[in-house]
Design an enzyme around this catalytic site. Structure first.
Site, PDB file in Angstrom:
ATOM      1  N   HIS A  66       0.824  -1.213   0.000  1.00  0.00           N
ATOM      2  CA  HIS A  66       0.000   0.000   0.000  1.00  0.00           C
ATOM      3  C   HIS A  66       0.856   1.260   0.000  1.00  0.00           C
ATOM      4  CE1 HIS A  66      -3.270  -2.704   0.871  1.00  0.00           C
ATOM      5  NE2 HIS A  66      -2.721  -3.076   2.000  1.00  0.00           N
ATOM      6  N   HIS A  96       5.464   6.619   6.817  1.00  0.00           N
ATOM      7  CA  HIS A  96       5.143   6.151   5.462  1.00  0.00           C
ATOM      8  C   HIS A  96       4.696   7.349   4.633  1.00  0.00           C
ATOM      9  CE1 HIS A  96       1.247   6.006   7.587  1.00  0.00           C
ATOM     10  NE2 HIS A  96       0.791   6.459   6.435  1.00  0.00           N
ATOM     11  N   HIS A  98       2.275   8.876   1.122  1.00  0.00           N
ATOM     12  CA  HIS A  98       1.206   8.759   0.120  1.00  0.00           C
ATOM     13  C   HIS A  98       1.604   9.681  -1.028  1.00  0.00           C
ATOM     14  CE1 HIS A  98      -1.482   6.747   3.057  1.00  0.00           C
ATOM     15  NE2 HIS A  98      -0.825   7.510   3.923  1.00  0.00           N
ATOM     16  N   HIS A 121       3.567  10.714   6.661  1.00  0.00           N
ATOM     17  CA  HIS A 121       2.903  10.505   7.945  1.00  0.00           C
ATOM     18  C   HIS A 121       3.878   9.863   8.928  1.00  0.00           C
ATOM     19  CE1 HIS A 121      -1.323  10.399   5.902  1.00  0.00           C
ATOM     20  NE2 HIS A 121      -0.871  11.626   6.100  1.00  0.00           N
ATOM     21  N   THR A 201      -6.017   6.736   7.984  1.00  0.00           N
ATOM     22  CA  THR A 201      -6.526   6.976   6.624  1.00  0.00           C
ATOM     23  C   THR A 201      -6.509   5.703   5.782  1.00  0.00           C
ATOM     24  OG1 THR A 201      -4.353   7.604   5.750  1.00  0.00           O
ATOM     25  CG2 THR A 201      -5.715   9.374   6.698  1.00  0.00           C
ATOM     26  N   THR A 202      -6.107   4.601   6.390  1.00  0.00           N
ATOM     27  CA  THR A 202      -6.164   3.288   5.747  1.00  0.00           C
ATOM     28  C   THR A 202      -6.907   2.339   6.677  1.00  0.00           C
ATOM     29  OG1 THR A 202      -4.030   2.703   6.735  1.00  0.00           O
ATOM     30  CG2 THR A 202      -3.986   3.560   4.481  1.00  0.00           C
TER      31      THR A 202
END
Length: 264
Positions: A66, A96, A98, A121, A201-202
């Site tokens: 992801h 991580h 995005h 994040h 958010t996941t």
């Protein structure tokens, strides 16, 4: 398909379908959000944000299918965030990113409707109150995530250590040693921030996050950004799908107040 592999960012398994498996997706404190700067409430009672990051606490870098994630040693309080809206220190567990396929989108939070090419994040947990990250992740005050926007421009020298390691984790479920990386080098100069109560958010989208979104973006070069886009959502044996557009769109505010540490 089991566990975290039953969701993704595609047409069938993407954010608009997450509520089928995770009903909390339609909850009252979901993230990310669009931050409307003129509606953020300046709160002089908010403390300055303090990030105490030790140099050699990083352990590994992983492609989890992801995103790309760096994990940290969180066995003690040597690498923590405190101050701001938080009561006590929260330990850094992982960071991580995005990002988007193109530079006009990629961040999860937006500011006055504007997206950034990427968002970092830094995920922390409340070890004073909870004994494990998992326990904290299920509690309303369990997590604190610091969000940093990335925009493209000049090269970010400190980011090379990370982007140069990405080739080792190109495929899903690959992992490599990644020691002595200090995430402090990825923070902007200014510590001005917005804060609000939100969620992961996941999936599982737990409503356990105090969000701290830094106002000032950091800059990385287009070449560095392309290295993120060369990662794959897929395993070595699968048809290759580039890891891009791995972001959830903004969710309804539902009456929440966004506070600002600074006067607009």
């Amino acid at each position: 398909m089991t566990g975290h592999h039953c969701w993704g960012y595609g047409q069938d398994d993407g954010p608009s379908n997450w509520h089928k498996l995770y009903p909390i997706a339609q909850g009252d404190r979901q993230s990310p959000i669009n931050i409307i700067s003129s509606q953020a409430v300046y709160s002089p009672s908010l403390q300055p944000l303090e990030l105490f990051y030790e140099a050699c606490m990083s352990l590994s870098i992983t492609n989890n299918g992801h995103s790309v994630q760096v994990d940290f040693n969180d066995s003690d309080d040597r690498t923590v965030v405190s101050g701001g809206p938080l009561e006590g220190p929260y330990r850094l567990k992982q960071l991580h990113f995005h990002w988007g396929k193109k530079r006009d989108m990629g961040s999860e939070h937006t500011v006055d409707g504007k997206s950034f090419p990427s968002e970092l994040h830094l995920v922390h947990w409340n070890a004073k109150k909870y004994s494990t990250f998992g326990e904290a992740a299920a509690a309303p005050d369990g997590l604190a995530v610091v969000g940093v926007f990335l925009e493209t421009g000049d090269e970010h020298p400190s980011m090379n250590r990370l982007t140069d390691a990405l080739y080792m984790v190109r495929f899903k479920d690959t992992k490599a040693q990644f020691s002595c990386f200090n995430p402090k080098c990825l923070l902007p100069t200014s510590r001005h921030y917005w804060t609000y109560p939100g969620s992961l958010t996941t999936p599982p989208l737990s409503e356990s996050v105090t969000w701290i979104v830094l106002r000032e973006p950091i800059r990385i070069s287009e070449r560095q950004m392309e290295k993120f886009r060369s990662l794959l959502f897929t395993s070595e044996d699968d048809e290759r799908i580039h890891m891009v557009d791995n972001f959830r769109p903004p969710q309804p505010l539902k009456g929440r107040v966004v506070k600002a540490s600074f006067q607009a």
